[in-house]
Scaffold this active site. Structure first.
Site, PDB file in Angstrom:
ATOM      1  CB  CYS A 100      -0.603   2.581   4.013  1.00 24.52           C
ATOM      2  SG  CYS A 100      -2.086   1.892   3.296  1.00 24.52           S
ATOM      3  CG  ASP A 101       3.230   1.306   4.361  1.00 21.29           C
ATOM      4  OD1 ASP A 101       2.767   1.798   5.405  1.00 21.29           O
ATOM      5  OD2 ASP A 101       3.062   0.117   4.038  1.00 21.29           O
ATOM      6  CB  CYS A 147      -0.920  -0.016   1.221  1.00 26.22           C
ATOM      7  SG  CYS A 147      -1.941   1.460   1.345  1.00 26.22           S
TER       8      CYS A 147
END
Ligand code: NAP
Length: 312
Positions: A137-138, A134
């Site tokens: 997200c990261d 992701c």
């Protein structure tokens, strides 16, 4: 005693929320269950530029708009990690891992798909320590770092473009010499100075120093040579798997686990419908999940009316 509804929708991605909107608007008693935040994969998508009506919109913003639209018609919305759907006469019994049970004559499955794993050494070991599925997200963990993206589909290229905003460089490692991604994404990626491509490369191992990722080892499929590139992060986008484990005993899955439906989104089990990414189909987009949600919501209403007519 299981709470009784007219329709239970499992999954609150774009398709599930549209089915909820249509069925609740038709005045049916609806329960929408999801085991995560509403919006599904839209929450992991930065910018969406192929959903009509918005030249570009953030995934979480579109999720919120769809949720608000559905909730105007007041369906029940609950957390629930569904473990099974059992047939009980005309009703279906939906059971969650918390021990909750819900009953309805109609169930709409909209559980979508999840990322596939590469299944190479280092992938599991360094998951969360440099291996990610992701980018939204990261990506922030890899500011000014070199990262690799594995895969050549829409997700790999879209997320690679997103990563390039923060990372020092993004190297796409693909097993063929051509991308599968849509031409518009390809054009943007090839024009992006931070993006590089390694073609005909089979990823063999995610390398690390026990604490975190340090590189990727791949095999050049043309020469057979094994090579390594140093990177701090590896984002894996090698396709998707259906989220259909709870439904495997219903006899509605194909050999690969996708749900087979007719044009009304109905499976071969009367009263069980499916839509969106979890269906056996070629194109997996927000736009067609929404379209299928409207079809399923209306078909559920028709099914419910037929049941009432039979009783009267
Ligand atoms: P995908 O389209 O199935 O692409 C998977 C990619 O991973 C392919 O390039 C494939 O290579 C490669 N791959 C598969 N197994 C591999 C392995 N073992 N080792 C190395 N590479 C491997 O999956 P996706 O990109 O996650 O997309 C899933 C669905 O969502 C698609 O229908 C896609 O169109 C849709 N989607 C749409 C958008 C959008 O419209 N903006 C964004 C994201 C996703 P090959 O090409 O050689 O098969």
């Amino acid at each position: 005693m299981a709470d009784k509804y007219d329709v239970i929708i499992i999954g609150a991605g774009p398709g599930g929320m549209t089915a909820g909107l249509y069925a609740a608007r038709a005045n049916l008693k609806i329960l929408v269950l999801d085991r995560g935040p509403y919006g599904g994969q839209m929450n992991n998508t930065d910018a969406i530029d192929n959903y009509p009506g918005f030249s570009e919109i953030k995934g979480p913003e579109l999720s919120q708009k769809m949720y608000d639209t559905m909730m105007k018609f007041e369906p029940d919305y609950k957390y629930g990690n569904v473990q099974s759907v059992e047939l009980d006469g005309e009703d279906k019994l939906v059971k969650t891992d918390d021990g909750d049970e819900y009953r309805a004559p109609i169930v709409i499955i909209a559980t979508g798909s999840d990322h596939k794993h590469l299944n190479v050494p280092g992938e599991e070991e360094y998951s969360g320590k440099g291996v990610s599925y992701c980018a939204v997200c990261d990506a922030a963990f890899f500011k000014d770092e070199d990262v690799a993206v594995i895969g050549g589909g829409d997700s790999a290229i879209e997320e690679g473009i997103y990563l390039s905003q923060l990372a020092k460089s993004v190297t796409v490692i693909h097993r063929r010499d051509q991308l599968r991604a849509q031409p518009t994404l390809q054009k943007r990626a090839f024009a992006n100075k931070k993006m590089h491509f390694i073609w005909n490369a089979q990823t063999e191992e995610i390398l690390g120093d026990d604490m975190k990722v340090t590189g990727v080892k791949y095999r050049d499929k043309e020469t057979g040579a094994e090579k390594e590139i140093p990177v701090a992060g590896v984002f894996i986008y090698v396709g998707v798997l259906p989220q259909t484990e709870p439904f495997k005993d219903l006899g509605i899955l194909d050999d690969h686990g996708w749900i087979v439906t007719d044009d009304h989104m109905e499976t071969k089990v009367p009263g069980i419908f499916a839509l969106g990414d979890v269906r056996q189909k070629d194109l997996r987009q927000i736009a067609n999940a929404v379209g299928e949600g409207s079809v399923a919501g209306q078909a559920a209403y028709n099914y419910y009316q037929d049941l009432q007519d039979k009783k009267n």
